[in-house]
Design a protein around this motif. Structure first.
Motif, PDB file in Angstrom:
ATOM      1  N   SER A   8       0.806  -1.257  -0.059  1.00  0.00           N
ATOM      2  CA  SER A   8      -0.046   0.035  -0.008  1.00  0.00           C
ATOM      3  C   SER A   8       0.802   1.415   0.028  1.00  0.00           C
ATOM      4  N   ARG A   9       2.045   1.164   0.764  1.00  0.00           N
ATOM      5  CA  ARG A   9       2.688   2.384   0.748  1.00  0.00           C
ATOM      6  C   ARG A   9       3.504   2.662  -0.306  1.00  0.00           C
ATOM      7  N   ALA A  10       4.065   1.414  -1.065  1.00  0.00           N
ATOM      8  CA  ALA A  10       4.527   1.513  -2.316  1.00  0.00           C
ATOM      9  C   ALA A  10       3.799   1.993  -3.464  1.00  0.00           C
ATOM     10  N   ARG A  11       2.568   1.600  -3.508  1.00  0.00           N
ATOM     11  CA  ARG A  11       1.407   2.166  -4.644  1.00  0.00           C
ATOM     12  C   ARG A  11       1.428   3.760  -4.488  1.00  0.00           C
ATOM     13  N   LYS A  12       1.401   4.150  -2.951  1.00  0.00           N
ATOM     14  CA  LYS A  12       0.927   5.543  -2.907  1.00  0.00           C
ATOM     15  C   LYS A  12       2.211   6.365  -3.294  1.00  0.00           C
ATOM     16  N   LYS A  13       3.189   5.998  -3.103  1.00  0.00           N
ATOM     17  CA  LYS A  13       4.652   6.604  -3.266  1.00  0.00           C
ATOM     18  C   LYS A  13       4.899   6.652  -4.818  1.00  0.00           C
ATOM     19  N   LEU A  14       4.704   5.497  -5.375  1.00  0.00           N
ATOM     20  CA  LEU A  14       4.936   5.465  -6.867  1.00  0.00           C
ATOM     21  C   LEU A  14       3.843   6.361  -7.866  1.00  0.00           C
ATOM     22  N   HIS A  15       2.576   6.228  -7.223  1.00  0.00           N
ATOM     23  CA  HIS A  15       1.620   7.146  -7.887  1.00  0.00           C
ATOM     24  C   HIS A  15       1.717   8.701  -7.734  1.00  0.00           C
ATOM     25  N   LYS A  16       2.372   8.915  -6.539  1.00  0.00           N
ATOM     26  CA  LYS A  16       2.780  10.248  -6.023  1.00  0.00           C
ATOM     27  C   LYS A  16       4.163  10.721  -6.846  1.00  0.00           C
ATOM     28  N   TYR A  17       4.994   9.922  -7.096  1.00  0.00           N
ATOM     29  CA  TYR A  17       5.848  10.696  -7.380  1.00  0.00           C
ATOM     30  C   TYR A  17       6.576  10.294  -8.953  1.00  0.00           C
ATOM     31  N   ALA A  18       5.999   9.198  -9.380  1.00  0.00           N
ATOM     32  CA  ALA A  18       6.549   8.389 -10.628  1.00  0.00           C
ATOM     33  C   ALA A  18       5.633   8.171 -11.651  1.00  0.00           C
TER      34      ALA A  18
ATOM     35  N   THR B 106       3.799   5.367 -12.290  1.00  0.00           N
ATOM     36  CA  THR B 106       3.960   4.148 -13.070  1.00  0.00           C
ATOM     37  C   THR B 106       2.779   3.316 -13.293  1.00  0.00           C
ATOM     38  N   GLY B 107       1.839   3.680 -12.756  1.00  0.00           N
ATOM     39  CA  GLY B 107       0.450   2.836 -13.387  1.00  0.00           C
ATOM     40  C   GLY B 107       0.303   1.706 -12.450  1.00  0.00           C
ATOM     41  N   LEU B 108       0.893   1.669 -11.370  1.00  0.00           N
ATOM     42  CA  LEU B 108       0.535   0.404 -10.579  1.00  0.00           C
ATOM     43  C   LEU B 108      -1.000   0.544 -10.255  1.00  0.00           C
ATOM     44  N   PRO B 109      -1.539  -0.706 -10.337  1.00  0.00           N
ATOM     45  CA  PRO B 109      -3.181  -0.729 -10.004  1.00  0.00           C
ATOM     46  C   PRO B 109      -3.397  -0.263  -8.592  1.00  0.00           C
ATOM     47  N   ALA B 110      -4.307   0.516  -8.333  1.00  0.00           N
ATOM     48  CA  ALA B 110      -4.822   0.846  -7.055  1.00  0.00           C
ATOM     49  C   ALA B 110      -5.457  -0.291  -6.324  1.00  0.00           C
ATOM     50  N   GLU B 111      -5.251   0.066  -4.958  1.00  0.00           N
ATOM     51  CA  GLU B 111      -6.037  -0.746  -3.952  1.00  0.00           C
ATOM     52  C   GLU B 111      -7.428  -1.003  -4.301  1.00  0.00           C
ATOM     53  N   ASN B 112      -7.755  -2.193  -4.365  1.00  0.00           N
ATOM     54  CA  ASN B 112      -9.614  -2.164  -4.578  1.00  0.00           C
ATOM     55  C   ASN B 112      -9.962  -3.200  -3.731  1.00  0.00           C
ATOM     56  N   GLY B 113      -9.332  -3.689  -2.600  1.00  0.00           N
ATOM     57  CA  GLY B 113      -9.683  -5.030  -1.842  1.00  0.00           C
ATOM     58  C   GLY B 113      -9.376  -6.268  -2.553  1.00  0.00           C
ATOM     59  N   ASN B 114      -8.915  -6.344  -3.469  1.00  0.00           N
ATOM     60  CA  ASN B 114      -8.447  -7.772  -4.081  1.00  0.00           C
ATOM     61  C   ASN B 114      -7.295  -8.294  -3.367  1.00  0.00           C
ATOM     62  N   SER B 115      -7.537  -9.655  -2.770  1.00  0.00           N
ATOM     63  CA  SER B 115      -6.403 -10.199  -2.009  1.00  0.00           C
ATOM     64  C   SER B 115      -5.425 -11.005  -3.082  1.00  0.00           C
ATOM     65  N   HIS B 116      -5.746 -10.804  -4.399  1.00  0.00           N
ATOM     66  CA  HIS B 116      -4.558 -11.295  -5.392  1.00  0.00           C
ATOM     67  C   HIS B 116      -4.270 -10.429  -6.369  1.00  0.00           C
ATOM     68  N   PRO B 117      -3.143  -9.391  -5.717  1.00  0.00           N
ATOM     69  CA  PRO B 117      -2.759  -8.279  -6.694  1.00  0.00           C
ATOM     70  C   PRO B 117      -2.124  -8.966  -7.960  1.00  0.00           C
ATOM     71  N   GLY B 118      -2.069  -8.531  -8.825  1.00  0.00           N
ATOM     72  CA  GLY B 118      -1.555  -8.935 -10.000  1.00  0.00           C
ATOM     73  C   GLY B 118      -2.245  -9.888 -10.946  1.00  0.00           C
ATOM     74  N   ARG B 119      -3.581 -10.174 -10.289  1.00  0.00           N
ATOM     75  CA  ARG B 119      -4.075 -11.102 -11.036  1.00  0.00           C
ATOM     76  C   ARG B 119      -5.633 -10.619 -11.437  1.00  0.00           C
ATOM     77  N   GLY B 120      -6.340 -11.082 -12.468  1.00  0.00           N
ATOM     78  CA  GLY B 120      -7.649 -10.398 -12.970  1.00  0.00           C
ATOM     79  C   GLY B 120      -7.375  -8.898 -13.187  1.00  0.00           C
ATOM     80  N   GLN B 121      -6.112  -8.376 -13.650  1.00  0.00           N
ATOM     81  CA  GLN B 121      -6.131  -7.060 -14.277  1.00  0.00           C
ATOM     82  C   GLN B 121      -6.075  -7.021 -15.699  1.00  0.00           C
TER      83      GLN B 121
END
Length: 210
Positions: free
Chosen positions: A166-176, A178-193
């Protein structure tokens, strides 16, 4: 009764271990490259990972599914130790007299340039993160592990994986951006996107999905 793959690995069966290498070497190599940003270092990490896996074979849980998370966890620790050793080496070299620079005549690098440039740009963005945050991004976003499996690979609680990612996503969205998928409650990040929502993987192959 036929022994399971995990049981044969624990027993030190060389054929089974050879098959383990064939199945997951590319996934381990890609993970190592994403963490180090260097082809040569990634090759070293790959070799050291499987040497360490052989040494630790008796620690494999007899029950469970794919051994990919176990190998990625070892690769993460190996890359970490390799970076420390590289920093010590660079510090030692920096104290030596400078040698005359020679031209680089290396060939066969053309096919790697695009991938290397892409990963270099991503690593520049990831340099904003602390090392533990970079590691959970590599496992959960790039390698597609869920929170629980990434926690098992790193030997940390699931809640720690969640908070670091969660911290990594916030930092990357703020500073870079990068297009990391935002938190959406999915317990399997990286899947189904959608593919466009992911950080591009280098040399993604079928082995990485196992």
């Amino acid at each position: 009764m036929e022994m399971s793959v995990r049981a044969r690995i624990r027993a030190g069966d060389p054929d089974t271990f050879g098959s383990l290498f064939d199945d997951y070497a590319r996934a381990v190599y890609n993970h190592a490259f994403r963490l180090t940003g260097d082809w040569s270092t990634a090759e070293d990490v790959l070799s050291l990972t499987f040497l360490e896996a052989w040494r630790l074979r008796e620690t494999v849980d007899p029950d469970g599914g794919s051994l990919r998370p176990w190998l990625l966890g070892i690769a993460t620790n190996t890359a970490r130790n390799t970076r420390r050793a590289a920093r010590r080496h660079e510090a030692a070299v920096s104290r030596l007299p400078r040698a005359e620079a020679l031209p680089d005549f290396a060939e066969g690098l053309v096919s790697r340039i695009d991938d290397a440039a892409q990963v270099a740009a991503l690593r520049a963005a990831l340099s904003l993160l602390r090392r533990p945050e970079r590691e959970v991004v590599a496992l959960c976003v790039w390698s597609g592990l869920d929170y629980a499996t990434a926690a098992q690979a790193l030997g940390i609680p699931v809640g720690t994986v969640r908070s670091r990612l969660s911290r990594a996503r916030k930092k990357l969205h703020k500073y870079a951006g990068t297009g990391l998928p935002a938190e959406n409650g999915n317990s399997h990040p990286g899947r189904g996107q959608a593919e466009g929502d992911r950080i591009p993987a280098v040399r993604r192959t079928q082995e990485e999905t196992r």
